[in-house]
Design an enzyme around this catalytic site. Structure first.
Site, PDB file in Angstrom:
ATOM      1  N   CYS A 178     -33.144 -31.727 -20.403  1.00 23.54           N
ATOM      2  CA  CYS A 178     -33.223 -33.039 -19.743  1.00 23.54           C
ATOM      3  C   CYS A 178     -32.498 -33.112 -18.406  1.00 23.54           C
ATOM      4  O   CYS A 178     -32.871 -33.886 -17.522  1.00 23.54           O
ATOM      5  CB  CYS A 178     -32.657 -34.098 -20.675  1.00 23.54           C
ATOM      6  SG  CYS A 178     -33.018 -33.775 -22.399  1.00 23.54           S
TER       7      CYS A 178
ATOM      8  N   HIS B 276     -34.427 -39.200 -15.908  1.00 24.18           N
ATOM      9  CA  HIS B 276     -35.036 -38.457 -17.008  1.00 24.18           C
ATOM     10  C   HIS B 276     -35.633 -39.469 -17.985  1.00 24.18           C
ATOM     11  O   HIS B 276     -34.967 -40.426 -18.374  1.00 24.18           O
ATOM     12  CB  HIS B 276     -33.995 -37.588 -17.703  1.00 24.18           C
ATOM     13  CG  HIS B 276     -34.470 -37.050 -19.007  1.00 24.18           C
ATOM     14  ND1 HIS B 276     -35.586 -36.247 -19.091  1.00 24.18           N
ATOM     15  CD2 HIS B 276     -34.042 -37.239 -20.281  1.00 24.18           C
ATOM     16  CE1 HIS B 276     -35.796 -35.960 -20.364  1.00 24.18           C
ATOM     17  NE2 HIS B 276     -34.877 -36.545 -21.103  1.00 24.18           N
TER      18      HIS B 276
ATOM     19  N   ASN C  74     -41.890 -37.409 -23.532  1.00 21.51           N
ATOM     20  CA  ASN C  74     -40.689 -36.914 -22.859  1.00 21.51           C
ATOM     21  C   ASN C  74     -40.953 -35.483 -22.384  1.00 21.51           C
ATOM     22  O   ASN C  74     -41.159 -34.587 -23.190  1.00 21.51           O
ATOM     23  CB  ASN C  74     -39.538 -36.958 -23.871  1.00 21.51           C
ATOM     24  CG  ASN C  74     -38.240 -36.391 -23.342  1.00 21.51           C
ATOM     25  OD1 ASN C  74     -38.223 -35.570 -22.428  1.00 21.51           O
ATOM     26  ND2 ASN C  74     -37.143 -36.822 -23.926  1.00 21.51           N
TER      27      ASN C  74
END
Lengths: 358, 75
Positions: free
Chosen positions: A123, A268, A299
């Site tokens: 991330c 993020h 994601n």
């Protein structure tokens, strides 16, 4: 203290390729064992709707990045042979060794005078990768190609109801050139939280074994193997609420900039819930802090910041000069943010992965 | 903040229609799952109260949340 200002180095192009298969949470609900009520809750709170993954399980992150890089060279007219460095940020490399970046050097037609290596981050990977690229420019290189992303389908167990519905597959290519431009970076690491997001098996501490390949019911109610990613959502949420707003204060003080003067906050894209909470705490609305990436794509790990620019901000980023804050946070634990200037970069809408022919 | 306001805040954070009292057992609230815990952590964080996931594993009733809020509740 990793707090750095650069006066040279500018992003010239960002291209992202996403998985070719569109999955919807309504169709996946049964696989995850969600009842009607839970499905409604994850859609409303977490923002789950659709996600994009690769349909062919043999596809690696490098394949997505290669398509992105190919398109980047076409659109910019940059000769691959003129690239001085190739950095690959991924948790899903082609092989345990060697570095995927070196394989890509040859595959993309870069010269053997290229410096190439991988960085293992998720991330926070785009920020750390960008920092490394800017540091290379400061050291005298002219052109750096940064590839970031993950095929999360490789480490998210298909029936893990906690992690898997979040995950999307994406690979981005970003071109950074030696050009006068000011940027500021702040970077952090805290290994005391390494167990909160982890793939336990497959490394030297716990080598892959038959045991590690056994799907097991876990205390968090999910089923997964030891070779899959585990996430302690509560710990990560707590860490994010504390670390991210503090990091913004630190970055603004260091750069001497008021948050009102920032055009976009590209964070993020962990999930919609976390982003809403951060936005509320730093006092920025959704217009300047996009948060729809998880809802449409999933994601995308280290590709989530470039992925969000390509999907939702391609017009402002390709049209005008902007001052933006990028921030990544998660596995490690690792978190970082930067304030950068861009001036009409090449930023097309996301490409859909086309397969081995590209 | 009064106790009543705090209980309303918790119910709203959990998005539950259950009537909450200090005696309510957390396990009996349908919405008290992993998402519910995140929502409560966020609600408490906004009040300036830090609670970790490990804390939540020990909580049994709404009274445990009231105790955590301590002096923030004044009636």
């Amino acid at each position: 203290m990793a707090k750095v200002r650069f006066d040279k180095g500018a992003i010239k192009a960002i291209v992202t390729t996403v998985g070719d298969r569109l999955l919807s949470i309504d169709e996946e609900a049964e696989k995850f064992g969600y009842d009607e009520r839970t499905l409604k809750r994850v859609k409303k709170s977490m923002g789950f709707h659709t996600r994009r993954v690769v349909s062919d399980p043999s596809v690696c992150t490098s394949d997505l990045c290669a398509q992105s890089a190919g398109r980047l060279f076409e659109l910019t007219g940059v000769d691959p042979a003129s690239i001085d460095a190739l950095i690959m940020v991924t948790q899903t490399p082609d092989y345990r060794a060697p570095s995927t970046a070196i394989i890509l050097q040859d595959r993309l037609g870069l010269g053997t005078g290229t410096v190439a290596f991988d960085i293992n981050l998720g991330c926070s990977g785009f920020i750390n990768g960008l920092y490394t690229a800017y540091a290379m420019i400061a050291s005298g290189l002219q052109r750096v190609l940064l590839c970031v992303g993950d095929v999360a389908s490789k480490f998210a167990y298909e029936r893990d109801k906690v992690l898997t519905p979040l995950m999307g597959d994406a690979g981005s290519a970003i071109l950074i050139e030696a050009e006068a431009s000011e940027s500021h970076f702040v970077l952090h690491s805290d290994g005391s939280g390494f167990e909160h997001l982890i793939i336990p098996a497959g490394g030297c501490r716990y080598p892959c074994s038959l045991e590690a390949l056994e799907p097991k019911a876990r205390p968090d109610g999910a089923v997964r193997r030891d070779v899959d990613m585990y996430m302690n959502g509560g710990e990560i949420f707590n860490f994010t609420l504390k670390a991210v707003p503090e990091m913004f204060d630190e970055l603004f003080a260091f750069a001497g900039v008021e948050k009102e003067r920032i055009d976009y906050f590209v964070l993020h894209q962990a999930n919609r819930y976390i982003l809403q909470n951060i936005a509320k705490r730093i006092g920025v609305d959704e217009e300047r802090l996009p948060m729809k990436t998880v809802t449409e794509y999933g994601n995308q790990n280290s590709a989530s910041i470039p992925g969000t620019i390509n999907a939702f901000l391609h017009e402002p980023f390709s049209g005008r000069s902007l001052r933006s804050v990028f921030a990544g946070f998660g596995i490690g634990l690792s978190w970082g943010a930067c304030l950068v200037e861009t001036d009409g970069i090449v930023a097309p809408e996301p490409l859909i992965y086309k397969g081995a022919s590209t | 903040m009064s106790l009543e306001e705090f209980l309303e805040g918790i119910a709203e954070a959990l998005d539950t229609e259950n009537e909450l009292t200090p005696e309510t057992e957390l396990e009996r609230i349908d919405e008290y799952d992993s998402i519910g815990v995140l929502s409560l952590m966020s609600y408490l964080d906004e009040m300036g109260i830090k609670a970790t996931p490990a804390d939540f594993e020990k909580f049994r009733t709404v009274a445990d949340l009231v105790a955590l809020a301590g002096e923030k509740i004044d009636g």
